[in-house]
Scaffold this motif. Structure first.
Motif, PDB file in Angstrom:
ATOM      1  N   SER A 226       0.834  -1.201   0.000  1.00  0.00           N
ATOM      2  CA  SER A 226       0.000   0.000   0.000  1.00  0.00           C
ATOM      3  C   SER A 226       0.868   1.250   0.000  1.00  0.00           C
ATOM      4  O   SER A 226       0.563   2.238  -0.668  1.00  0.00           O
ATOM      5  CB  SER A 226      -0.940  -0.003   1.204  1.00  0.00           C
ATOM      6  OG  SER A 226      -1.873   1.043   1.110  1.00  0.00           O
ATOM      7  N   GLU A 227       1.967   1.182   0.726  1.00  0.00           N
ATOM      8  CA  GLU A 227       2.906   2.307   0.762  1.00  0.00           C
ATOM      9  C   GLU A 227       3.680   2.400  -0.554  1.00  0.00           C
ATOM     10  O   GLU A 227       3.879   3.478  -1.106  1.00  0.00           O
ATOM     11  CB  GLU A 227       3.880   2.110   1.930  1.00  0.00           C
ATOM     12  CG  GLU A 227       4.678   3.332   2.296  1.00  0.00           C
ATOM     13  CD  GLU A 227       3.990   4.209   3.326  1.00  0.00           C
ATOM     14  OE1 GLU A 227       4.502   5.312   3.572  1.00  0.00           O
ATOM     15  OE2 GLU A 227       2.952   3.817   3.864  1.00  0.00           O
ATOM     16  N   ALA A 228       4.104   1.253  -1.077  1.00  0.00           N
ATOM     17  CA  ALA A 228       4.936   1.230  -2.290  1.00  0.00           C
ATOM     18  C   ALA A 228       4.179   1.683  -3.525  1.00  0.00           C
ATOM     19  O   ALA A 228       4.771   2.246  -4.455  1.00  0.00           O
ATOM     20  CB  ALA A 228       5.484  -0.181  -2.512  1.00  0.00           C
ATOM     21  N   ALA A 229       2.877   1.425  -3.571  1.00  0.00           N
ATOM     22  CA  ALA A 229       2.080   1.747  -4.762  1.00  0.00           C
ATOM     23  C   ALA A 229       1.740   3.217  -4.864  1.00  0.00           C
ATOM     24  O   ALA A 229       1.336   3.686  -5.940  1.00  0.00           O
ATOM     25  CB  ALA A 229       0.796   0.919  -4.764  1.00  0.00           C
ATOM     26  N   HIS A 230       1.894   3.947  -3.780  1.00  0.00           N
ATOM     27  CA  HIS A 230       1.531   5.366  -3.794  1.00  0.00           C
ATOM     28  C   HIS A 230       2.398   6.112  -4.804  1.00  0.00           C
ATOM     29  O   HIS A 230       3.625   6.060  -4.755  1.00  0.00           O
ATOM     30  CB  HIS A 230       1.706   5.983  -2.410  1.00  0.00           C
ATOM     31  CG  HIS A 230       1.304   7.421  -2.343  1.00  0.00           C
ATOM     32  ND1 HIS A 230      -0.006   7.836  -2.400  1.00  0.00           N
ATOM     33  CD2 HIS A 230       2.037   8.563  -2.244  1.00  0.00           C
ATOM     34  CE1 HIS A 230      -0.070   9.144  -2.324  1.00  0.00           C
ATOM     35  NE2 HIS A 230       1.160   9.608  -2.233  1.00  0.00           N
ATOM     36  N   GLY A 231       1.747   6.784  -5.754  1.00  0.00           N
ATOM     37  CA  GLY A 231       2.479   7.551  -6.755  1.00  0.00           C
ATOM     38  C   GLY A 231       3.070   6.729  -7.877  1.00  0.00           C
ATOM     39  O   GLY A 231       3.840   7.246  -8.697  1.00  0.00           O
ATOM     40  N   ARG A 232       2.723   5.433  -7.941  1.00  0.00           N
ATOM     41  CA  ARG A 232       3.227   4.556  -9.015  1.00  0.00           C
ATOM     42  C   ARG A 232       2.068   4.305  -9.983  1.00  0.00           C
ATOM     43  O   ARG A 232       1.221   3.454  -9.746  1.00  0.00           O
ATOM     44  CB  ARG A 232       3.723   3.227  -8.441  1.00  0.00           C
ATOM     45  CG  ARG A 232       4.871   3.342  -7.466  1.00  0.00           C
ATOM     46  CD  ARG A 232       6.205   3.229  -8.157  1.00  0.00           C
ATOM     47  NE  ARG A 232       6.618   4.416  -8.851  1.00  0.00           N
ATOM     48  CZ  ARG A 232       7.241   5.451  -8.276  1.00  0.00           C
ATOM     49  NH1 ARG A 232       7.482   5.447  -6.988  1.00  0.00           N
ATOM     50  NH2 ARG A 232       7.592   6.496  -8.992  1.00  0.00           N
TER      51      ARG A 232
ATOM     52  N   ALA B  53      -3.640  -2.599  -9.600  1.00  0.00           N
ATOM     53  CA  ALA B  53      -4.465  -3.265  -8.590  1.00  0.00           C
ATOM     54  C   ALA B  53      -3.608  -3.688  -7.410  1.00  0.00           C
ATOM     55  O   ALA B  53      -2.396  -3.929  -7.548  1.00  0.00           O
ATOM     56  CB  ALA B  53      -5.165  -4.481  -9.193  1.00  0.00           C
ATOM     57  N   LEU B  54      -4.251  -3.788  -6.263  1.00  0.00           N
ATOM     58  CA  LEU B  54      -3.634  -4.297  -5.045  1.00  0.00           C
ATOM     59  C   LEU B  54      -4.427  -5.516  -4.590  1.00  0.00           C
ATOM     60  O   LEU B  54      -5.658  -5.492  -4.593  1.00  0.00           O
ATOM     61  CB  LEU B  54      -3.651  -3.244  -3.939  1.00  0.00           C
ATOM     62  CG  LEU B  54      -2.945  -1.912  -4.216  1.00  0.00           C
ATOM     63  CD1 LEU B  54      -3.270  -0.907  -3.118  1.00  0.00           C
ATOM     64  CD2 LEU B  54      -1.443  -2.118  -4.311  1.00  0.00           C
TER      65      LEU B  54
ATOM     66  N   PRO C  90      -1.688   5.604   2.164  1.00  0.00           N
ATOM     67  CA  PRO C  90      -2.273   4.341   1.728  1.00  0.00           C
ATOM     68  C   PRO C  90      -2.793   4.385   0.290  1.00  0.00           C
ATOM     69  O   PRO C  90      -3.705   5.141  -0.023  1.00  0.00           O
ATOM     70  CB  PRO C  90      -3.415   4.110   2.718  1.00  0.00           C
ATOM     71  CG  PRO C  90      -3.764   5.476   3.217  1.00  0.00           C
ATOM     72  CD  PRO C  90      -2.494   6.256   3.224  1.00  0.00           C
ATOM     73  N   ALA C  91      -2.194   3.554  -0.568  1.00  0.00           N
ATOM     74  CA  ALA C  91      -2.572   3.558  -1.983  1.00  0.00           C
ATOM     75  C   ALA C  91      -3.948   2.965  -2.222  1.00  0.00           C
ATOM     76  O   ALA C  91      -4.563   3.226  -3.264  1.00  0.00           O
ATOM     77  CB  ALA C  91      -1.519   2.796  -2.798  1.00  0.00           C
TER      78      ALA C  91
END
Length: 258
Positions: free
Chosen positions: A97-103, A108-109, A194-195
């Motif tokens: 959730s942290e890594a996907a932010h701004g990517r 999908a998660l 949170p993404a």
């Protein structure tokens, strides 16, 4: 004039072909293991995804801290051409959730028996938000780290019942030996961005999870407006080990939903 028309048709045909190819490109599936586990926990899921034509990468997760671990996963995601589905187990949910932010290439998660914290929330706080977790009574005495902090392990004698009750005993013994410790600080580190608030999410977990209370995961899935939530009857915390087909099916559903 005929040459111009023919050239235009050829260009249009090539353009349509490239567009169709782009639309059928399968996302890369990036799997992130959680605490007290390693990438081998995805061994049942990976061949099912590969069989269906997906490129699969098991990302490194050092289990040192949410932002530190997420930065490593984010770097990997940035290096991948095309769409990505990020899949996290347990503490790995906080990481994805942290890594996907701004990517922007993360489409999908998928949270597999995983945390989906809001800003300011920690894994420890979410675990204690609802009754049902017995993890604290299954932990070994913390290991003091030279540079400061503490590493946490599950006692090998309690690992099967606590972490993987629906996995054959012999396999659970191997998992107990190969478990990767998580720092105490990582479980107490608040999430920042949170993404799941902007990225479609899917959830799957077992109703016999003893690490994260099923009620906590139901709460997080509802809060995230999950596209689908699958509750596997009788499944332990390692639902991807005991029920790989169900987990792979949900990942593919996330990968193919537009």
């Amino acid at each position: 004039m005929n040459r111009l028309i023919a050239g235009g048709l050829a260009f249009a045909t090539a353009l349509l072909g490239n567009t169709a190819e782009a639309q059928t490109t399968k996302p890369t599936i990036v799997l992130v293991h959680g605490a007290f586990a390693d990438s081998s926990s995805w061994n049942g899921v990976t061949p099912l995804l590969q069989r269906d034509g997906y490129t699969v990468i098991a990302a490194p997760n050092a289990l040192r801290g949410v932002r530190t671990d997420a930065a490593i996963v984010a770097d990997l995601v940035r290096s991948i051409d095309g769409p990505v589905v990020l899949v996290g187990h347990s503490y790995g949910g906080s990481v994805i959730s942290e890594a996907a932010h701004g990517r922007p290439n993360v489409k999908a998660l998928v949270f597999v028996s995983a945390f989906a914290p809001d800003a300011g929330e920690t894994a420890l706080a979410l675990t204690g938000k609802f009754p049902g977790s017995t993890l604290s009574t299954a932990l070994a005495p913390p290991v003091d780290l030279t540079g400061g902090g503490k590493d946490l392990y599950i006692l090998q004698a309690k690992f099967h019942d606590q972490f993987a009750a629906d996995v054959p005993a012999a396999a659970a013994r191997l998992m107990a030996v190969g478990q990767r410790p998580v720092t105490q600080a990582a479980l107490a580190e608040p999430s920042t961005a949170p993404a799941w608030k902007g990225t479609p999410s899917w959830f799957i977990y077992g109703d016999k999870d003893k690490n994260i209370p099923p009620a906590a995961m139901a709460f997080m899935a509802e809060r995230a407006h999950a596209k689908q939530t699958v509750v596997v009857k009788g499944a332990s915390h390692v639902v991807m080990v005991s029920h790989p087909a169900e987990v792979a099916t949900l990942i593919e559903r996330a990968a193919t939903t537009h």
